[in-house]
Design a protein around this motif. Sequence first.
Motif, mmCIF file in Angstrom:
data_model
loop_
_atom_site.group_PDB
_atom_site.id
_atom_site.type_symbol
_atom_site.label_atom_id
_atom_site.label_comp_id
_atom_site.label_asym_id
_atom_site.label_seq_id
_atom_site.Cartn_x
_atom_site.Cartn_y
_atom_site.Cartn_z
ATOM 1 N N LEU A 85 0.760 -1.160 -0.063
ATOM 2 C CA LEU A 85 0.079 0.017 -0.082
ATOM 3 C C LEU A 85 0.773 1.350 -0.103
ATOM 4 O O LEU A 85 0.445 2.027 -0.524
ATOM 5 C CB LEU A 85 -1.021 0.096 1.030
ATOM 6 C CG LEU A 85 -2.089 -0.934 1.024
ATOM 7 C CD1 LEU A 85 -2.901 -1.002 2.453
ATOM 8 C CD2 LEU A 85 -2.986 -0.418 0.115
ATOM 9 N N MET A 86 2.053 1.283 0.572
ATOM 10 C CA MET A 86 2.752 2.462 0.823
ATOM 11 C C MET A 86 3.516 2.564 -0.434
ATOM 12 O O MET A 86 3.536 3.820 -1.060
ATOM 13 C CB MET A 86 3.823 2.243 1.835
ATOM 14 C CG MET A 86 3.130 2.366 3.168
ATOM 15 S SD MET A 86 4.428 1.979 4.509
ATOM 16 C CE MET A 86 5.776 2.904 4.300
ATOM 17 N N TRP A 87 3.578 1.608 -1.202
ATOM 18 C CA TRP A 87 4.467 1.625 -2.532
ATOM 19 C C TRP A 87 3.437 2.078 -3.550
ATOM 20 O O TRP A 87 3.895 2.960 -4.367
ATOM 21 C CB TRP A 87 4.987 0.279 -2.875
ATOM 22 C CG TRP A 87 5.896 0.227 -4.098
ATOM 23 C CD1 TRP A 87 7.063 0.651 -4.291
ATOM 24 C CD2 TRP A 87 5.364 0.374 -5.397
ATOM 25 N NE1 TRP A 87 7.491 0.714 -5.471
ATOM 26 C CE2 TRP A 87 6.431 0.481 -6.439
ATOM 27 C CE3 TRP A 87 4.068 0.137 -6.331
ATOM 28 C CZ2 TRP A 87 6.348 0.626 -7.527
ATOM 29 C CZ3 TRP A 87 3.977 0.042 -7.367
ATOM 30 C CH2 TRP A 87 5.081 0.582 -8.320
ATOM 31 N N ILE A 88 2.231 1.659 -3.507
ATOM 32 C CA ILE A 88 1.317 2.114 -4.263
ATOM 33 C C ILE A 88 1.016 3.475 -4.526
ATOM 34 O O ILE A 88 0.729 4.260 -5.314
ATOM 35 C CB ILE A 88 -0.047 1.098 -4.332
ATOM 36 C CG1 ILE A 88 0.174 -0.138 -5.026
ATOM 37 C CG2 ILE A 88 -1.254 1.812 -4.966
ATOM 38 C CD1 ILE A 88 0.363 -0.249 -6.352
ATOM 39 N N VAL A 89 0.813 3.985 -3.010
ATOM 40 C CA VAL A 89 0.435 5.397 -3.024
ATOM 41 C C VAL A 89 1.589 6.174 -3.328
ATOM 42 O O VAL A 89 1.210 7.274 -3.945
ATOM 43 C CB VAL A 89 0.284 5.693 -1.223
ATOM 44 C CG1 VAL A 89 0.163 6.948 -1.145
ATOM 45 C CG2 VAL A 89 -0.995 4.848 -0.926
ATOM 46 N N TYR A 110 0.799 -8.058 -6.150
ATOM 47 C CA TYR A 110 1.212 -8.716 -4.851
ATOM 48 C C TYR A 110 0.693 -8.296 -3.691
ATOM 49 O O TYR A 110 0.460 -9.447 -2.792
ATOM 50 C CB TYR A 110 2.846 -8.530 -4.842
ATOM 51 C CG TYR A 110 3.344 -7.561 -4.067
ATOM 52 C CD1 TYR A 110 3.587 -7.643 -2.609
ATOM 53 C CD2 TYR A 110 4.038 -6.410 -4.622
ATOM 54 C CE1 TYR A 110 4.031 -6.876 -1.994
ATOM 55 C CE2 TYR A 110 4.657 -5.394 -3.837
ATOM 56 C CZ TYR A 110 4.534 -5.563 -2.459
ATOM 57 O OH TYR A 110 4.969 -4.663 -1.768
ATOM 58 N N GLY A 111 0.036 -7.345 -3.422
ATOM 59 C CA GLY A 111 -0.605 -6.827 -2.439
ATOM 60 C C GLY A 111 -1.787 -7.469 -2.165
ATOM 61 O O GLY A 111 -2.320 -7.497 -1.135
ATOM 62 N N ILE A 112 -2.761 -7.552 -3.418
ATOM 63 C CA ILE A 112 -3.848 -8.024 -3.496
ATOM 64 C C ILE A 112 -3.629 -9.534 -2.828
ATOM 65 O O ILE A 112 -4.647 -9.925 -1.982
ATOM 66 C CB ILE A 112 -4.398 -7.842 -4.695
ATOM 67 C CG1 ILE A 112 -4.721 -6.431 -5.038
ATOM 68 C CG2 ILE A 112 -5.821 -8.575 -4.648
ATOM 69 C CD1 ILE A 112 -5.245 -6.057 -6.371
ATOM 70 N N PHE A 118 -3.560 -12.820 3.965
ATOM 71 C CA PHE A 118 -3.772 -12.377 5.315
ATOM 72 C C PHE A 118 -5.068 -12.840 5.917
ATOM 73 O O PHE A 118 -5.177 -13.026 7.086
ATOM 74 C CB PHE A 118 -3.693 -10.979 5.109
ATOM 75 C CG PHE A 118 -4.003 -10.392 6.363
ATOM 76 C CD1 PHE A 118 -3.498 -10.067 7.651
ATOM 77 C CD2 PHE A 118 -5.407 -9.381 6.626
ATOM 78 C CE1 PHE A 118 -3.754 -9.606 9.052
ATOM 79 C CE2 PHE A 118 -5.584 -8.810 7.410
ATOM 80 C CZ PHE A 118 -5.038 -8.827 8.784
ATOM 81 N N LEU A 119 -6.143 -12.548 5.086
ATOM 82 C CA LEU A 119 -7.688 -12.844 5.523
ATOM 83 C C LEU A 119 -7.529 -14.239 5.777
ATOM 84 O O LEU A 119 -8.361 -14.663 6.808
ATOM 85 C CB LEU A 119 -8.550 -12.337 4.705
ATOM 86 C CG LEU A 119 -8.544 -10.716 4.694
ATOM 87 C CD1 LEU A 119 -9.572 -10.267 3.409
ATOM 88 C CD2 LEU A 119 -9.120 -10.098 5.952
#
Length: 133
Positions: A85-89, A110-112, A118-119
């Motif tokens: 998320l930090m990278w995407i932002v 990769y984050g998705i 994670f869930l």
Amino acid sequence: MTDKTLRNGFIAAGLMNIIPVLVLSRFFTNEVIPETDPAVMSNFGLLMIMVWGLAYIALAVNYSKAKWVVGVFVVEKLIYVIAWLMWIVNNDVSKVYKKDLFAGLFYSVYGINDLIFFLFFLFVFYRIQFKST
């Protein structure tokens, strides 16, 4: 969810950490992935992602006996989601696509993937916790 479904989830998590890394990094020859985020996705970082995948697969059969290891998986996946998320932002993935299609795909998803697992691991952790009380 049945134990078999959960076991298969661990195997799927492992394979999703191994196969896309190998394919999208072109067996660690794709220079765009590590140069785009060297702090997280160096070739060493990619290798360690694969090691995590092996750990998921190794625990697939006995996950219910290792609640705290599953908890570690939850934390590990959360860290990768936050890093993504930090990278995407802070970055423009279209610039990565212009350099290399595979690297663009890697940074797009990769984050998705990590969020989904994670869930999954969080669900398994709570399920083990509930069963043991």
